[in-house]
Structures are given as structure tokens and as C-alpha cells.
Design a protein around this motif. Structure first.
Motif, PDB file in Angstrom:
ATOM      1  N   SER A   1      70.619  34.203  44.918  1.00  9.22           N
ATOM      2  CA  SER A   1      70.957  33.961  46.317  1.00  9.22           C
ATOM      3  C   SER A   1      72.464  33.814  46.495  1.00  9.22           C
ATOM      4  O   SER A   1      73.169  33.347  45.601  1.00  9.22           O
ATOM      5  CB  SER A   1      70.248  32.706  46.826  1.00  9.22           C
ATOM      6  OG  SER A   1      70.726  31.574  46.148  1.00  9.22           O
ATOM      7  N   PHE A   2      72.928  34.280  47.632  1.00  6.10           N
ATOM      8  CA  PHE A   2      74.316  34.116  48.027  1.00  6.10           C
ATOM      9  C   PHE A   2      74.377  34.303  49.535  1.00  6.10           C
ATOM     10  O   PHE A   2      73.533  34.966  50.130  1.00  6.10           O
ATOM     11  CB  PHE A   2      75.259  35.096  47.307  1.00  6.10           C
ATOM     12  CG  PHE A   2      74.787  36.514  47.294  1.00  6.10           C
ATOM     13  CD1 PHE A   2      75.096  37.380  48.326  1.00  6.10           C
ATOM     14  CD2 PHE A   2      74.012  36.979  46.243  1.00  6.10           C
ATOM     15  CE1 PHE A   2      74.650  38.690  48.304  1.00  6.10           C
ATOM     16  CE2 PHE A   2      73.570  38.287  46.208  1.00  6.10           C
ATOM     17  CZ  PHE A   2      73.888  39.148  47.250  1.00  6.10           C
TER      18      PHE A   2
ATOM     19  N   ALA B   1      79.422  38.431  39.957  1.00  7.00           N
ATOM     20  CA  ALA B   1      79.891  39.777  40.305  1.00  7.00           C
ATOM     21  C   ALA B   1      80.057  39.934  41.812  1.00  7.00           C
ATOM     22  O   ALA B   1      80.986  40.591  42.278  1.00  7.00           O
ATOM     23  CB  ALA B   1      78.914  40.833  39.768  1.00  7.00           C
ATOM     24  N   VAL B   2      79.202  39.307  42.588  1.00  5.67           N
ATOM     25  CA  VAL B   2      79.317  39.354  44.046  1.00  5.67           C
ATOM     26  C   VAL B   2      80.472  38.463  44.504  1.00  5.67           C
ATOM     27  O   VAL B   2      81.282  38.846  45.345  1.00  5.67           O
ATOM     28  CB  VAL B   2      77.991  38.931  44.718  1.00  5.67           C
ATOM     29  CG1 VAL B   2      78.164  38.741  46.215  1.00  5.67           C
ATOM     30  CG2 VAL B   2      76.903  39.958  44.433  1.00  5.67           C
TER      31      VAL B   2
ATOM     32  N   VAL C   1      71.234  38.917  34.466  1.00  4.55           N
ATOM     33  CA  VAL C   1      71.251  37.454  34.453  1.00  4.55           C
ATOM     34  C   VAL C   1      71.672  37.001  35.853  1.00  4.55           C
ATOM     35  O   VAL C   1      72.755  37.377  36.322  1.00  4.55           O
ATOM     36  CB  VAL C   1      72.239  36.920  33.391  1.00  4.55           C
ATOM     37  CG1 VAL C   1      72.364  35.415  33.467  1.00  4.55           C
ATOM     38  CG2 VAL C   1      71.811  37.376  32.000  1.00  4.55           C
ATOM     39  N   PRO C   2      70.839  36.232  36.555  1.00  3.29           N
ATOM     40  CA  PRO C   2      71.150  35.858  37.929  1.00  3.29           C
ATOM     41  C   PRO C   2      72.545  35.260  38.129  1.00  3.29           C
ATOM     42  O   PRO C   2      73.243  35.623  39.075  1.00  3.29           O
ATOM     43  CB  PRO C   2      70.051  34.855  38.288  1.00  3.29           C
ATOM     44  CG  PRO C   2      68.887  35.287  37.450  1.00  3.29           C
ATOM     45  CD  PRO C   2      69.516  35.736  36.145  1.00  3.29           C
TER      46      PRO C   2
END
Length: 85
Positions: A70-71, A47-48, A40-41
Motif C-alpha cells: 500500500s501507498f 521503488a515507488v 518483496v512488498p
């Protein structure tokens, strides 16, 4: 709850910023690594975001083809920290 039976010390629902704050509270500032298996995006992004500086996230499994997350690479709060902690 299966996660508790398998040894989880904490279980959290996905509530975006609230979940991020709770994880940082539980871990004393963030995790050393994250293993993300939901595909799941928004969960992958969480998590990041919960990582301490210079640590890593491992995605396990696969989202549907074409799914994007995106991050920003590099975080301003990490640039000021000693990478050796």
C-alpha cells in the motif's frame, strides 16, 4: 558482486528510510523510473517512494498470491511542483 560486474554504479542494502535517503542523494532527488524485481512488498514500496513526481515504477515478476503493498496515491510534495520540471 554480480551487480557491479553487470554495470551497476551503486549497490545498496535495503535499510528502509536510510536507503530512500541514500538513493535520493545519489540521484539528486529521486529516480525518473524504477524497475522492481524482488517481489518483496517493502522493496516495491521503496521503488515507488524514490520516484520523482509524475514518473513510474514497473514491477517485474510476481509476489505470492494475496501479497499486498500500500501507498498513498499522489504526494503532497508533487502537488506544488511544475509537472514539466
Amino acid at each position: 558482486m554480480l551487480t557491479r560486474e553487470l554495470g551497476a554504479t551503486h549497490t545498496l542494502g535495503s535499510r528502509g528510510a536510510e536507503t530512500l535517503a541514500e538513493i535520493r542523494k545519489i540521484t539528486g532527488g529521486g529516480t525518473d523510473f524504477a524497475l522492481e524485481a524482488s517481489a518483496v512488498p517493502a522493496v516495491f514500496r521503496l521503488a515507488v517512494d524514490v520516484l520523482r513526481c509524475l514518473d513510474g515504477c514497473i514491477p517485474v515478476g510476481s509476489a505470492r498470491a494475496g501479497t499486498e503493498v500500500s501507498f498513498a496515491a499522489g504526494r503532497p510534495d508533487c502537488a506544488r511542483r511544475d509537472p514539466r520540471r
